[in-house]
Design a protein around this motif. Structure first.
Motif, short mmCIF file in Angstrom:
data_model
loop_
_atom_site.label_atom_id
_atom_site.label_comp_id
_atom_site.label_asym_id
_atom_site.label_seq_id
_atom_site.Cartn_x
_atom_site.Cartn_y
_atom_site.Cartn_z
N GLY A 1 0.90 -1.25 -0.01
CA GLY A 1 0.05 0.04 0.00
C GLY A 1 0.76 1.15 -0.09
O GLY A 1 0.55 2.30 -0.70
N VAL A 2 1.82 1.38 0.77
CA VAL A 2 2.75 2.36 0.89
C VAL A 2 3.42 2.77 -0.54
O VAL A 2 3.48 3.72 -1.04
N VAL A 3 3.89 1.62 -1.10
CA VAL A 3 4.67 1.65 -2.47
C VAL A 3 3.50 2.19 -3.49
O VAL A 3 3.85 3.11 -4.27
N PHE A 4 2.34 1.71 -3.34
CA PHE A 4 1.37 1.99 -4.38
C PHE A 4 1.09 3.75 -4.16
O PHE A 4 1.07 4.37 -5.33
N LEU A 5 1.01 4.17 -2.91
CA LEU A 5 0.76 5.53 -2.86
C LEU A 5 1.95 6.41 -3.31
O LEU A 5 1.84 7.46 -4.03
N GLY A 6 3.28 6.02 -3.18
CA GLY A 6 4.38 6.34 -3.62
C GLY A 6 4.35 6.46 -5.12
O GLY A 6 4.88 7.37 -5.78
N ALA A 7 4.05 5.42 -5.82
CA ALA A 7 4.29 5.17 -7.24
C ALA A 7 3.04 6.25 -7.60
O ALA A 7 3.42 6.87 -8.91
N ALA A 8 1.75 6.24 -7.35
CA ALA A 8 0.91 7.23 -7.73
C ALA A 8 1.16 8.49 -7.73
O ALA A 8 0.93 9.25 -8.40
N ALA A 9 1.69 8.99 -6.40
CA ALA A 9 2.37 10.42 -6.43
C ALA A 9 3.45 10.61 -7.27
O ALA A 9 3.41 11.65 -8.16
N PHE A 10 4.14 9.68 -7.40
CA PHE A 10 5.41 9.82 -8.50
C PHE A 10 4.98 9.91 -9.78
O PHE A 10 5.34 10.77 -10.50
N PHE A 11 3.95 9.18 -10.23
CA PHE A 11 3.29 9.09 -11.63
C PHE A 11 2.58 10.74 -11.82
O PHE A 11 2.87 11.12 -12.88
N VAL B 1 7.40 3.30 -15.14
CA VAL B 1 7.73 2.27 -14.25
C VAL B 1 6.65 2.67 -12.99
O VAL B 1 6.25 1.66 -12.47
N THR B 2 6.43 3.96 -12.73
CA THR B 2 5.47 4.03 -11.70
C THR B 2 4.40 3.68 -12.00
O THR B 2 3.58 3.28 -10.95
N ALA B 3 3.59 3.84 -13.05
CA ALA B 3 2.31 3.09 -13.66
C ALA B 3 2.18 1.67 -13.31
O ALA B 3 1.36 1.17 -12.83
N ILE B 4 3.58 0.99 -13.87
CA ILE B 4 3.42 -0.63 -13.53
C ILE B 4 3.64 -0.93 -12.23
O ILE B 4 2.78 -1.99 -11.67
N MET B 5 4.33 0.06 -11.48
CA MET B 5 4.42 -0.47 -9.86
C MET B 5 3.08 -0.30 -9.41
O MET B 5 2.56 -1.10 -8.66
N ALA B 6 2.37 0.83 -9.75
CA ALA B 6 1.02 1.01 -8.88
C ALA B 6 0.17 0.08 -9.40
O ALA B 6 -0.91 -0.31 -8.45
N GLY B 7 0.01 -0.54 -10.69
CA GLY B 7 -0.97 -1.50 -10.99
C GLY B 7 -0.34 -2.94 -10.24
O GLY B 7 -1.28 -3.57 -9.81
N ALA B 8 0.93 -3.17 -10.21
CA ALA B 8 1.42 -4.55 -9.46
C ALA B 8 0.96 -4.38 -8.01
O ALA B 8 0.36 -5.23 -7.52
#
Length: 374
Positions: free
Chosen positions: A170-180, A201-208
């Motif tokens: 969840g934390v990485v998803f939020l970080g990836a979404a913010a970075f995207f 990369v951030t879009a793929i991370m958020a999806g994963a």
């Protein structure tokens, strides 16, 4: 934007479908460790969920490189291959550790190899901002060492925060979404090419992460394990490094763009620090705490921030995770909002959310423990 949404959906769907496969595979090969003193769960849990995340990331990259917009740039294809190879290496190292419990030196060696692969593929920092407002151009040797250190630190920071169900994902998803949001908003605001490795990369991370959370949120059925935590940390670091490598600091700091963001040359490096502020603070406190106690910095304990929320402040397991989500999202999106739309209104909104976050952290456990009126 449509292609980014597509790769996010592909990564999420693939990860979700592979979640059950990873859980059964982990149980079959015995990747189910005994419950440790630092753990807060009481049920044996498969720990190779990172296999599903790796599959989702790979699917996202493969699809992206065959799309008419994202796949047209050779730089993105080359970066994608480097990320896939490095991600596979660090996931294998973490997966072996999930099964046989590797020593710290062996884990570090594997992380160095994965970081070295990214460096060889050109995923490196080219410059650093200085306090006086100027930029320091890095030599190839400096760039390689600093980039590798960032990758290794980020991988271990994500692994450190992976202590409660759904917390790291969840934390990485939020970080990836913010970075995207920041990366894509930057290309739109500066009228630059919107096809960038960092945004992809951030879009793929958020999806994963989205695809994995249904398997991992409380009550979890499978854990990320070191396999998934190391992989997500590597990808988050790579997005940071890739953005600074792609970004021309002279464009960001030009007079016509000064009003569009706060400290424009510094923000690409500030954002990932904000995204992973909680894990990094947790990592630093753990090292200090264990060193002062005469223990190894890698020794396990039950005094991480998420443990304190759950065991000392009295939040429920799910409540502690949601509070960590709140702070991670606040730090990440707060920096993005102030960086891209710096006004007194946005600063005030962020300030109000900070007060609300403090109240939720400190007061909700007490409210939950008040005696109910008869």
């Amino acid at each position: 934007m449509r292609e980014y949404v597509l790769v996010l959906i592909v990564a999420a769907a693939t990860t979700y479908l592979l979640g059950g496969v990873a859980r059964r595979f982990a149980a079959r090969i015995g990747a189910v460790k005994p419950i440790r003193d630092r753990d807060v769960h009481s049920v044996l849990m498969p720990r190779l969920g990172g296999i599903a995340v790796l599959g989702g990331v790979a699917a996202g990259f493969v699809v992206a490189t065959h799309l008419p917009f994202l796949g047209m740039l050779p730089e993105i294809k080359e970066d994608a291959w480097g990320l896939l190879i490095a991600g596979f290496v660090i996931a294998v190292v973490g997966g072996i550790d999930d099964v046989v419990d590797l020593d710290a030196l062996t884990r570090l060696a594997g992380q160095v190899v994965a970081a070295g692969i990214l460096v060889v593929y050109g995923v490196q920092l080219n410059w650093l901002p200085l306090p006086d407002g100027t930029l320091l151009s890095l030599s190839p040797a400096q760039s390689a060492v600093i980039s590798a250190l960032i990758i290794i630190m980020m991988a271990n920071a994500v692994n450190f925060v992976d202590g409660l169900d759904g917390l790291a994902a969840g934390v990485v998803f939020l970080g990836a979404a913010a970075f995207f949001t920041y990366s894509y908003g930057l290309t739109v605001g500066l009228s630059l090419n919107r096809a960038t490795t960092a945004t992809l990369v951030t879009a793929i991370m958020a999806g994963a992460c989205l695809g994995f959370l249904p398997h991992n949120f409380f009550p979890a059925r499978v854990f990320l394990g070191d396999c998934g935590a190391y992989l997500l940390g590597l990808l988050l670091a790579a997005s940071t490094i890739s953005l600074t490598g792609w970004l021309d600091p002279s464009v960001m700091s030009s007079p016509q763009n000064e009003s569009r963001s706060l400290l424009p040359a510094l923000l690409p490096l500030v954002l990932p620090i904000a995204v992973m502020a909680l894990p990094f603070i947790d990592l630093l406190l753990a090292v200090i705490r264990r060193t002062r106690a005469g223990q190894s910095p890698f020794a396990a304990d039950q005094k991480h921030l998420h443990h304190r929320l759950h065991l000392e402040l009295g939040h429920s397991h799910k409540g502690a995770v949601l509070v960590m989500y709140l702070w991670a999202g606040l730090l990440a999106f707060g920096v993005v909002v102030i960086g891209l739309w710096a006004t007194w209104v946005t600063a005030s909104i962020v300030g109000v959310v900070v007060v609300a976050a403090i109240a939720c952290t400190a007061l909700l456990p007490r409210r939950n423990h008040l005696p109910h009126p008869r």
